[in-house]
Design a protein around this motif. Structure first.
Motif, PDB file in Angstrom:
ATOM      1  N   ILE A  77       0.810  -1.224   0.000  1.00 10.40           N
ATOM      2  CA  ILE A  77       0.000   0.000   0.000  1.00 10.40           C
ATOM      3  C   ILE A  77       0.834   1.261   0.000  1.00 10.40           C
ATOM      4  O   ILE A  77       0.282   2.360  -0.043  1.00 10.40           O
ATOM      5  CB  ILE A  77      -0.935   0.009   1.225  1.00 10.40           C
ATOM      6  CG1 ILE A  77      -0.122  -0.014   2.516  1.00 10.40           C
ATOM      7  CG2 ILE A  77      -1.903  -1.152   1.166  1.00 10.40           C
ATOM      8  CD1 ILE A  77      -0.957   0.057   3.767  1.00 10.40           C
ATOM      9  N   GLU A  78       2.160   1.140   0.040  1.00 15.01           N
ATOM     10  CA  GLU A  78       3.017   2.329   0.044  1.00 15.01           C
ATOM     11  C   GLU A  78       3.139   2.870  -1.372  1.00 15.01           C
ATOM     12  O   GLU A  78       3.418   2.128  -2.308  1.00 15.01           O
ATOM     13  CB  GLU A  78       4.397   1.984   0.601  1.00 15.01           C
ATOM     14  CG  GLU A  78       5.298   3.199   0.757  1.00 15.01           C
ATOM     15  CD  GLU A  78       6.629   2.824   1.381  1.00 15.01           C
ATOM     16  OE1 GLU A  78       7.507   3.708   1.488  1.00 15.01           O
ATOM     17  OE2 GLU A  78       6.789   1.643   1.750  1.00 15.01           O
ATOM     18  N   PRO A  79       2.945   4.189  -1.581  1.00 17.82           N
ATOM     19  CA  PRO A  79       3.043   4.753  -2.939  1.00 17.82           C
ATOM     20  C   PRO A  79       4.488   4.852  -3.394  1.00 17.82           C
ATOM     21  O   PRO A  79       5.428   4.898  -2.598  1.00 17.82           O
ATOM     22  CB  PRO A  79       2.398   6.131  -2.789  1.00 17.82           C
ATOM     23  CG  PRO A  79       2.596   6.484  -1.352  1.00 17.82           C
ATOM     24  CD  PRO A  79       2.533   5.195  -0.586  1.00 17.82           C
ATOM     25  N   SER A  80       4.666   4.859  -4.722  1.00 19.64           N
ATOM     26  CA  SER A  80       6.008   4.973  -5.304  1.00 19.64           C
ATOM     27  C   SER A  80       6.539   6.387  -5.147  1.00 19.64           C
ATOM     28  O   SER A  80       5.817   7.326  -4.793  1.00 19.64           O
ATOM     29  CB  SER A  80       5.967   4.586  -6.781  1.00 19.64           C
ATOM     30  OG  SER A  80       5.082   5.444  -7.483  1.00 19.64           O
ATOM     31  N   LYS A  81       7.833   6.539  -5.476  1.00 18.63           N
ATOM     32  CA  LYS A  81       8.497   7.825  -5.258  1.00 18.63           C
ATOM     33  C   LYS A  81       8.353   8.779  -6.442  1.00 18.63           C
ATOM     34  O   LYS A  81       8.852   9.898  -6.384  1.00 18.63           O
ATOM     35  CB  LYS A  81       9.999   7.581  -4.989  1.00 18.63           C
ATOM     36  CG  LYS A  81      10.267   6.690  -3.800  1.00 18.63           C
ATOM     37  CD  LYS A  81       9.737   7.300  -2.522  1.00 18.63           C
ATOM     38  CE  LYS A  81      10.171   6.508  -1.297  1.00 18.63           C
ATOM     39  NZ  LYS A  81       9.598   5.168  -1.277  1.00 18.63           N
TER      40      LYS A  81
END
Length: 766
Positions: A77-81
């Motif tokens: 669930i962590e968004p990309s950079k």
């Protein structure tokens, strides 16, 4: 000049493979690499080769067993950079909506099966995060729509995804309610007032998906791939979700893998029926082994036997041959045996002519026993019969039988080879079979050409030199420590695998310490390995023994110790200490048994070295200090166990009383640890109860314990009330001293506090 997209994709995949190898070497890099390459592998205009690689990499990352579940949940669930801030589940959704490649969809469905429980747990903890749950719900709907129309490879992955959804959306067992992060992800973790996860809707969805999964066993029987995939997925549900286990087992028992036998049989249909029957049988047999008390076991056994009969009737009917006739093992018909005996042949003796192994080893005179063919008995039954029989056989009879067979073998070896003669009587016909060889001249010449040369079977005249194994390389101290620790761990694993016997050995001094292969026997073995393992190892050395009179060097007679830094007995003691402290309340009996062995070994060793000291001093008169028995190992480990137990004691804990009542010896150092419990005001009563128990039931240490009570009275203000009754009975002079101090205080006009000397005066007057 235009750039070749195929060449660009090949170069990019080569660079991505290097990053993938880095992640395979260290799982900590998965999160950084996946979030960094997410823009390169997801999107509508990405080449198919990159989409395949990206979907495979995502599925591989979330299926990696080394990566922790918490890290996987964050990675999902962590968004990309980059500027798009895309998450992994959004990338999976994009693959399903845009890609038509079967390989991409298959890997995406596998990744979704691994990601769904993680997003479910995240939604339980974070009920306000509606975006991620909506994305996961869209992925689930897309996969369920593909389940009936996708290619076979994708449908198999969809079955795995459905199995994972059913497992998550069905209530499971909660092992520890205080630590929900360590419990299995299931519907039991969802609060009833959760805004996103509605319990009735999820239960209904799981029930419908289970019916859809079980329907494959009845409707799609013609596709063996789907049926075997369904059966393999049902085993996990039966094991992890008991609430739906009965429904699944009933559906499997109603499944008939031989329905295709009604249609014309082909090689393909036979292979499909064999595969489905074998998979279903393996599922049910594993269930019987896992739960011997399952009420379905009788029905399962009947089902397995019925399927075995159907398999023989359906699949083996065309290939079945007529069974071989039952013939006697010695080659003669029973009706001819009396005629042979009438001609003077001795029953039990080797007959003339060719002799079989049955004739050589047969010792009975019973004709029925001779004609019985033991090959019809199953090998498992033979093993169960022979082992007890060999244990109870008479040694004298066994030697006589061996001598009889040996005499027969010597007699047959001395006889010249005889031609096969007719054993029939004069009433037989004159039939003479033609024994002429049927090979032609060319076959005979080829056989003679391929025969070994003459004289090859003659043993060589020279004897072979004795063979010696090369000397093993010397073992290093590090290898010695590793091998020793692994051996000790295996011994502890063996002990932990054994359960406590239902019928324990009667206590007493007449019983053997390790007379049975149970947990108690292994406890005794491990304790004695810890106390006596160093004897007989290494080179002879001089032992320096520390006693009250000073260190004494004594040459050990026959005692050998290891020269290396690693000691076997110390390693066993350390592992014993860790094993006991892992659950010390339930393993107090193990601790006391071990400490008793330590105390006994220390006393025996102390008596031996005391005798050696008296010899060194001359005339057998040693100093009293040097001959005082010492218990260094016992004292060291009993204090270490006490120091580890004290922080976990409660105010009403009876485990410490049991421990101190069963250890073989108590000294001032142990009582010092006991008095240290009273530093906590809530556990003063526990300290007094321990000392009171020792005063009543261990007379040898009564004076030391009364002294400890007096020390609590004098130095611990919170212990005066609880220790006053013990001192009044066992040492009233202490209270008398307090009374004298109270009288002097009155004379001097000092103020007295409540509960101090005045209370002591009242006690003395009473």
């Amino acid at each position: 000049m235009a750039t070749n997209p195929l060449s660009t994709s090949t170069t990019t995949i080569a660079q991505l493979e290097s990053a993938r190898n880095l992640a395979l070497g260290d799982a900590r890099y998965y999160n950084q690499i996946l979030l960094g390459i997410l823009p390169l592998i997801s999107g509508a205009n990405i080449p198919v080769e990159l989409q395949r690689w990206g979907a495979d990499f995502i599925a591989e990352a979330f299926a990696n067993p080394v990566l922790l579940p918490g890290d996987k949940q964050t990675m999902a669930i962590e968004p990309s950079k980059d500027a798009q801030n895309m998450t992994v589940i959004e990338a999976l959704k994009g693959y399903l909506e845009t890609s038509q490649d079967a390989a991409v969809v298959r890997s995406v469905v596998q990744a979704a099966a691994s990601v769904y429980p993680l997003v479910f747990r995240h939604t339980i903890v974070n009920p306000s995060d509606t975006q991620n749950w909506q994305v996961m719900a869209a992925i689930k709907s897309n996969i369920l729509r593909r389940m009936d129309s996708a290619p076979p490879g994708v449908r198999i992955c969809c079955i795995k995804f459905v199995q994972r959804v059913i497992q998550v959306e069905t209530p499971g067992l909660i092992s520890d309610p205080r630590r929900p992060e360590q419990n299995e992800i299931s519907l039991a973790l969802v609060p009833r007032d959760h805004p996103l996860l509605q319990l009735p809707n999820l239960e209904a969805e799981a029930s419908g998906l289970l019916d859809r999964l079980l329907d494959i066993l009845q409707s799609d029987i013609s596709d063996a791939l789907l049926v075997t995939a369904t059966l393999n997925s049902l085993g996990t549900l039966v094991r992890c979700r008991p609430v739906i286990a009965n429904k699944i087992i009933s559906a499997v028992l109603n499944f008939n893998p031989f329905k295709l036998a009604n249609s014309p049989l082909t090689s393909k249909s036979k292979v499909m029926m064999k595969a489905m029957e074998r998979t279903g049988r393996a599922l049910l047999v594993n269930l019987m082994k896992r739960e011997p008390g399952n009420p379905f076991n009788a029905r399962i056994q009947q089902y397995v036997e019925r399927m075995a009969r159907l398999r023989i009737e359906v699949l083996d009917d065309t290939n079945r041959k007529r069974p071989a006739p039952s013939e006697p093992t010695d080659g003669f018909d029973p009706s001819k045996r009396p005629r042979l005996e009438a001609h003077g042949q001795v029953v039990g003796a080797p007959p003339p002519g060719p002799v079989s192994f049955a004739d050589l080893y047969t010792l009975t005179h019973d004709a029925g026993a001779k004609s019985f063919d033991v090959q019809v008995i199953p090998i498992d039954t033979v093993v169960q019969i022979i082992v007890p029989m060999l244990m109870r056989i008479d040694k004298g009879k066994m030697d006589d039988a061996i001598n009889t067979v040996r005499a027969r073998l010597l007699t047959l070896s001395k006889l010249p080879p005889q031609p096969t003669a007719s054993l029939s009587g004069p009433d037989d016909d004159d039939y003479e079979p033609d024994f002429a060889p049927r090979e032609d001249a060319e076959q005979l010449s080829n056989k003679l050409a391929n025969a070994p040369p003459e004289g090859l079977d003659v043993p060589p005249s020279t004897s072979l030199a004795p063979f010696k194994l090369p000397q093993a390389p010397p073992i290093t101290e590090k290898e010695l420590e590793d091998y020793g620790n692994s051996t000790i761990r295996r011994v502890f694993d063996t002990m932990n695998a054994l359960s406590t016997p239902a019928k324990k050995t009667k206590p007493g001094f007449n019983r053997c310490a390790a007379s049975s292969y149970d947990r108690e026997a292994w406890m005794t073995i491990i304790a004695r390995l810890a106390t006596r393992a160093g004897i007989g190892l290494g080179d002879e050395e001089e032992d320096e023994v520390a006693y009250a009179g000073g260190p004494v060097k004594i040459k050990s007679e026959g005692k050998r110790v290891l020269k290396s830094g690693w000691k076997l007995n110390e390693a066993i003691r350390e592992m014993l200490y860790q094993h006991i402290m892992a659950d010390w309340r339930r393993r107090i009996d193990f601790a006391t048994s071990w400490l008793s062995e330590e105390w006994y070994n220390d006393r025996i060793s102390g008596d031996f070295f005391a005798a050696q000291t008296r010899k060194l001093n001359g005339n057998g008169n040693g100093s009293t200090a040097a001959t005082t028995p010492q218990t260094p190992n016992y004292t060291k480990w009993v204090l270490k166990l006490l120091d580890s137990m004290l922080p976990y004691l409660e105010s009403n804990d009876k485990g410490i009383i049991r421990f101190l009542s069963e250890i073989p010896a108590i000294d001032e150092q142990i009582l010092t640890r006991v008095k240290r419990i009273a530093e906590d005001p809530e556990r003063v009563g526990l300290t007094v109860n321990v000392l009171h128990y020792l005063i009543l039931f261990r007379p040898p240490v009564r004076e030391m314990c009364v002294g400890a009570v007096e020390d609590l009275w004098r130095n611990y203000d919170g212990a005066k009330t609880s220790t006053r009754k013990l001192l009044l009975k066992w040492r009233p002079e202490v209270l008398q001293e307090e009374l004298v101090k109270a009288e002097n205080a009155k004379v001097n006009g000092e103020a007295l506090g409540v509960g101090g000397p005045v209370a002591a005066q009242d006690e003395m007057k009473a």
